[in-house]
Design a protein around this motif. Structure first.
Motif, mmCIF file in Angstrom:
data_model
loop_
_atom_site.group_PDB
_atom_site.id
_atom_site.type_symbol
_atom_site.label_atom_id
_atom_site.label_comp_id
_atom_site.label_asym_id
_atom_site.label_seq_id
_atom_site.Cartn_x
_atom_site.Cartn_y
_atom_site.Cartn_z
ATOM 1 N N ALA A 191 3.859 6.960 -12.150
ATOM 2 C CA ALA A 191 3.732 8.311 -12.732
ATOM 3 C C ALA A 191 4.117 9.427 -11.767
ATOM 4 O O ALA A 191 3.301 10.283 -11.412
ATOM 5 C CB ALA A 191 2.300 8.519 -13.241
ATOM 6 N N LEU A 192 5.363 9.431 -11.348
ATOM 7 C CA LEU A 192 5.933 10.525 -10.551
ATOM 8 C C LEU A 192 5.162 10.883 -9.279
ATOM 9 O O LEU A 192 4.708 12.020 -9.118
ATOM 10 C CB LEU A 192 6.101 11.772 -11.432
ATOM 11 N N PRO A 193 5.043 9.947 -8.354
ATOM 12 C CA PRO A 193 4.461 10.270 -7.048
ATOM 13 C C PRO A 193 5.524 10.939 -6.182
ATOM 14 O O PRO A 193 6.705 10.917 -6.550
ATOM 15 C CB PRO A 193 4.149 8.892 -6.473
ATOM 16 N N PRO A 194 5.162 11.505 -5.024
ATOM 17 C CA PRO A 194 6.205 11.952 -4.083
ATOM 18 C C PRO A 194 7.057 10.736 -3.672
ATOM 19 O O PRO A 194 6.512 9.768 -3.130
ATOM 20 C CB PRO A 194 5.404 12.531 -2.910
ATOM 21 N N PRO A 195 8.370 10.763 -3.938
ATOM 22 C CA PRO A 195 9.173 9.528 -3.828
ATOM 23 C C PRO A 195 9.241 8.921 -2.421
ATOM 24 O O PRO A 195 9.185 7.699 -2.286
ATOM 25 C CB PRO A 195 10.574 9.968 -4.279
ATOM 26 N N LYS A 196 9.349 9.761 -1.390
ATOM 27 C CA LYS A 196 9.467 9.181 -0.036
ATOM 28 C C LYS A 196 8.164 8.491 0.377
ATOM 29 O O LYS A 196 8.188 7.412 0.971
ATOM 30 C CB LYS A 196 9.826 10.262 0.987
ATOM 31 N N LEU A 197 7.045 9.116 0.080
ATOM 32 C CA LEU A 197 5.766 8.484 0.435
ATOM 33 C C LEU A 197 5.575 7.189 -0.354
ATOM 34 O O LEU A 197 5.099 6.183 0.187
ATOM 35 C CB LEU A 197 4.604 9.464 0.192
ATOM 36 N N ALA A 198 5.985 7.190 -1.617
ATOM 37 C CA ALA A 198 5.898 5.959 -2.418
ATOM 38 C C ALA A 198 6.744 4.848 -1.790
ATOM 39 O O ALA A 198 6.304 3.700 -1.677
ATOM 40 C CB ALA A 198 6.343 6.244 -3.852
ATOM 41 N N ALA A 199 7.951 5.198 -1.352
ATOM 42 C CA ALA A 199 8.825 4.203 -0.717
ATOM 43 C C ALA A 199 8.221 3.720 0.602
ATOM 44 O O ALA A 199 8.303 2.531 0.943
ATOM 45 C CB ALA A 199 10.216 4.794 -0.488
ATOM 46 N N ALA A 200 7.615 4.635 1.336
ATOM 47 C CA ALA A 200 7.008 4.264 2.618
ATOM 48 C C ALA A 200 5.841 3.297 2.422
ATOM 49 O O ALA A 200 5.634 2.383 3.226
ATOM 50 C CB ALA A 200 6.560 5.520 3.376
ATOM 51 N N LEU A 201 5.062 3.471 1.350
ATOM 52 C CA LEU A 201 3.959 2.534 1.075
ATOM 53 C C LEU A 201 4.516 1.124 0.869
ATOM 54 O O LEU A 201 3.992 0.153 1.413
ATOM 55 C CB LEU A 201 3.190 2.929 -0.192
ATOM 56 N N ARG A 202 5.573 1.009 0.078
ATOM 57 C CA ARG A 202 6.169 -0.320 -0.158
ATOM 58 C C ARG A 202 6.732 -0.906 1.143
ATOM 59 O O ARG A 202 6.560 -2.089 1.423
ATOM 60 C CB ARG A 202 7.277 -0.244 -1.217
ATOM 61 N N HIS A 203 7.400 -0.057 1.923
ATOM 62 C CA HIS A 203 7.950 -0.501 3.213
ATOM 63 C C HIS A 203 6.838 -1.100 4.092
ATOM 64 O O HIS A 203 7.053 -2.093 4.791
ATOM 65 C CB HIS A 203 8.604 0.699 3.901
ATOM 66 N N ALA A 204 5.668 -0.485 4.055
ATOM 67 C CA ALA A 204 4.565 -0.911 4.931
ATOM 68 C C ALA A 204 3.929 -2.223 4.472
ATOM 69 O O ALA A 204 3.316 -2.930 5.280
ATOM 70 C CB ALA A 204 3.503 0.181 4.985
ATOM 71 N N VAL A 205 4.060 -2.538 3.195
ATOM 72 C CA VAL A 205 3.283 -3.649 2.629
ATOM 73 C C VAL A 205 4.155 -4.847 2.229
ATOM 74 O O VAL A 205 3.700 -5.987 2.244
ATOM 75 C CB VAL A 205 2.462 -3.142 1.413
ATOM 76 N N LYS A 206 5.436 -4.575 1.876
ATOM 77 C CA LYS A 206 6.322 -5.614 1.364
ATOM 78 C C LYS A 206 7.596 -5.702 2.181
ATOM 79 O O LYS A 206 8.172 -4.652 2.479
ATOM 80 C CB LYS A 206 6.695 -5.297 -0.094
ATOM 81 N N PRO A 207 8.175 -6.846 2.483
ATOM 82 C CA PRO A 207 7.486 -8.121 2.357
ATOM 83 C C PRO A 207 6.423 -8.217 3.440
ATOM 84 O O PRO A 207 6.533 -7.579 4.492
ATOM 85 C CB PRO A 207 8.603 -9.133 2.589
ATOM 86 N N GLY A 208 5.404 -8.973 3.208
ATOM 87 C CA GLY A 208 4.271 -9.008 4.124
ATOM 88 C C GLY A 208 4.467 -9.995 5.248
ATOM 89 O O GLY A 208 5.519 -10.635 5.365
ATOM 90 N N GLY A 209 3.431 -10.109 6.064
ATOM 91 C CA GLY A 209 3.388 -11.159 7.060
ATOM 92 C C GLY A 209 2.782 -12.395 6.393
ATOM 93 O O GLY A 209 3.025 -12.669 5.215
ATOM 94 N N ALA A 210 1.953 -13.108 7.128
ATOM 95 C CA ALA A 210 1.415 -14.378 6.614
ATOM 96 C C ALA A 210 0.275 -14.169 5.617
ATOM 97 O O ALA A 210 -0.164 -15.130 4.989
ATOM 98 C CB ALA A 210 0.940 -15.227 7.782
ATOM 99 N N ARG A 211 -0.182 -12.885 5.440
ATOM 100 C CA ARG A 211 -1.320 -12.612 4.535
ATOM 101 C C ARG A 211 -2.519 -13.502 4.894
ATOM 102 O O ARG A 211 -3.179 -14.087 4.002
ATOM 103 C CB ARG A 211 -0.941 -12.834 3.064
ATOM 104 N N ILE A 212 -2.753 -13.635 6.206
ATOM 105 C CA ILE A 212 -3.803 -14.551 6.669
ATOM 106 C C ILE A 212 -5.188 -14.137 6.181
ATOM 107 O O ILE A 212 -5.978 -14.971 5.732
ATOM 108 C CB ILE A 212 -3.798 -14.635 8.216
ATOM 109 N N ARG A 213 -5.487 -12.819 6.245
ATOM 110 C CA ARG A 213 -6.844 -12.370 5.905
ATOM 111 C C ARG A 213 -7.185 -12.648 4.429
ATOM 112 O O ARG A 213 -8.234 -13.235 4.131
ATOM 113 C CB ARG A 213 -7.015 -10.902 6.284
ATOM 114 N N PRO A 214 -6.324 -12.243 3.471
ATOM 115 C CA PRO A 214 -6.664 -12.575 2.081
ATOM 116 C C PRO A 214 -6.661 -14.078 1.803
ATOM 117 O O PRO A 214 -7.409 -14.545 0.933
ATOM 118 C CB PRO A 214 -5.584 -11.855 1.252
ATOM 119 N N THR A 215 -5.859 -14.844 2.544
ATOM 120 C CA THR A 215 -5.881 -16.305 2.354
ATOM 121 C C THR A 215 -7.248 -16.859 2.759
ATOM 122 O O THR A 215 -7.822 -17.708 2.057
ATOM 123 C CB THR A 215 -4.760 -16.977 3.185
ATOM 124 N N ILE A 216 -7.769 -16.368 3.877
ATOM 125 C CA ILE A 216 -9.112 -16.791 4.302
ATOM 126 C C ILE A 216 -10.149 -16.376 3.255
ATOM 127 O O ILE A 216 -11.025 -17.153 2.871
ATOM 128 C CB ILE A 216 -9.452 -16.191 5.690
#
Lengths: 289, 289
Positions: free
Chosen positions: B21-46
């Protein structure tokens, strides 16, 4: 107990929890620097006013919600003052957190205060988990992305910006959270209270824009002319000083008209006028009719 | 469904909500950059491993808890990479968020991800508000002050520092949160699961210290020798490489010994060994006995 005593008491308990049991001492001191002494505590005052108008049957939850909202607000001030944003040297008449403690601790102070906001809701939530989870969802919604204060600040990095969207997120969000969370803390529906919060937020934004050009730094505790210096959109830039003053009075009248029918209606109208008096530069303040 | 699919699905839904729903586009892109693709996702796996061992009777809540924990972890990486901390140019083999989007958006990315973590718990919380509020309290406790990852990072600004306290907060906290939140999401007591998380966290810290001196940047996706460059305390500095390897194996054996008696005990021991294999430089990895 007057609202101010409830608010400071609840904030103090949250700070005490965050700094208990051998924390890193500088970060602990920076948290206190960022939160105490506070400004007018306008947002939690609005929250408690709405909760009272709605019966305030869980005052411990309302107090926690007010403290949580104010901690998030303080966090946003600390991060907004950072060199990569406003690079503000002072805040509330004393050095900004990054000037007093360095940038690293200022980033962590904002982070810790955001977390402490949610912690404060969770800690009080055992009384009434259903309400506490609704409050948590509201606080997150009006703080983060896509439409909370983080989004509002994010708009400042865009080339194309819609002024209304920007202000609604950057300044309005926590006022809307204040009225909605006040209602939820007292077990009521949030929706009828959205417009009151949004209008108070709009009024606050216009007042802030006016203060930035009319009030000397010694009175506001922060440097003058920041909007023009950072080429930020502002109501004064859009409408001129006289136009912005008329707009402020229209918004306040609309805020009062939007108050839902409830036993506390007159008290809330009075709260809006008192908030307006606190907000506006002394020589232009007139209550809404 | 395998844990990895549950975890990515839950993270994707959280990111979709944050960027709808129309977020500020650069910040939205930066959130995805920070999270995807992830590392090993060790903490949620545990977290999901412990939830499964405890019956996992509310899988939607476990999924939300796993995503929330990973979002907080990603937030901490973004802020730790900032120029005022590590000034890291790369993360997971691509530019760090502040190199790709600038410092202002990197600060806001971390802030937004912290908030989105709590939002994710609140959004799933309607199923079971009592458990959701306990999960919120846990996430806040191990993220903020006085003993969460914010505190851990805060210790780096102190002259006097106790290595065990520092590591417990900086690295151990989110592993302890992982095991405790897994138990809570499944309706069990958290306390019996504290030691398992703490020991996995210790193992992770020692492994990370070893990687920093043994593994080339091309394999870890981050620059080598950062601990020595920043004069940071590390297990290798304290015990030498051989001593640190022995310490890692001792900790993993202790982790397995600490697993509470439950139907999933063998599965959890296997999870600890698989986590260890992921953590350790290839040529020194040996499963705990």
């Amino acid at each position: 107990m007057p609202f101010s005593a409830r608010i400071e008491g609840s904030i103090d308990r949250a700070l005490d929890r965050a700094t208990a049991a051998l924390p890193p001492p500088k970060l602990a001191a920076a948290l206190r620097h960022a939160v105490k002494p506070g400004g007018a505590r306008i947002r939690p005052t609005i929250l408690l006013s709405v909760a009272s108008a709605c019966g305030d049957d869980r005052p411990a939850l309302s107090d926690a919600a007010g403290a949580a909202l104010e901690l998030i607000h303080c966090a946003s001030l600390v991060h907004d003052d950072l060199p990569c944003f406003d690079d503000a040297a002072t805040r509330r008449g004393k050095p900004s957190v990054h000037r007093a403690y360095g940038e690293a601790l200022a980033v962590l102070t904002g982070d810790s205060l955001i977390v402490q906001g949610f912690d404060t809701l969770a800690e009080a939530g055992a009384i009434d988990p259903a309400r506490a989870i609704r409050l948590t969802a509201e606080l997150a919604r009006y703080t983060g992305m896509p439409h909370g204060i983080c989004a509002g600040q994010g708009w400042e990095s865009e080339d194309q910006i819609d002024l209304a969207t920007y202000h609604r997120a950057k300044t309005g969000a926590l006022f809307t959270a204040a009225t909605r969370m006040g209602a939820i803390a007292a077990g009521q529906e949030a929706e009828p209270w959205t417009e009151l919060g949004a209008r108070i937020g709009e009024a606050f934004q216009v007042a802030d824009d006016l203060l930035d050009v009319l009030q000397p730094s010694a009175e506001t505790g922060k440097p003058m002319g920041q909007d023009a210096a950072h080429d930020r959109p502002s109501a004064v830039a859009s409408y001129g000083v006289d136009g912005a003053i008329r707009r402020l009075q229209d918004i306040l009248s609309g805020a009062i008209a939007s108050i839902p029918a409830c036993p506390g209606e007159a008290m809330l109208a009075d709260m809006v006028n008192r908030t307006a008096a606190r907000l506006t530069p002394a020589h232009i303040a007139t209550p809404a009719q």
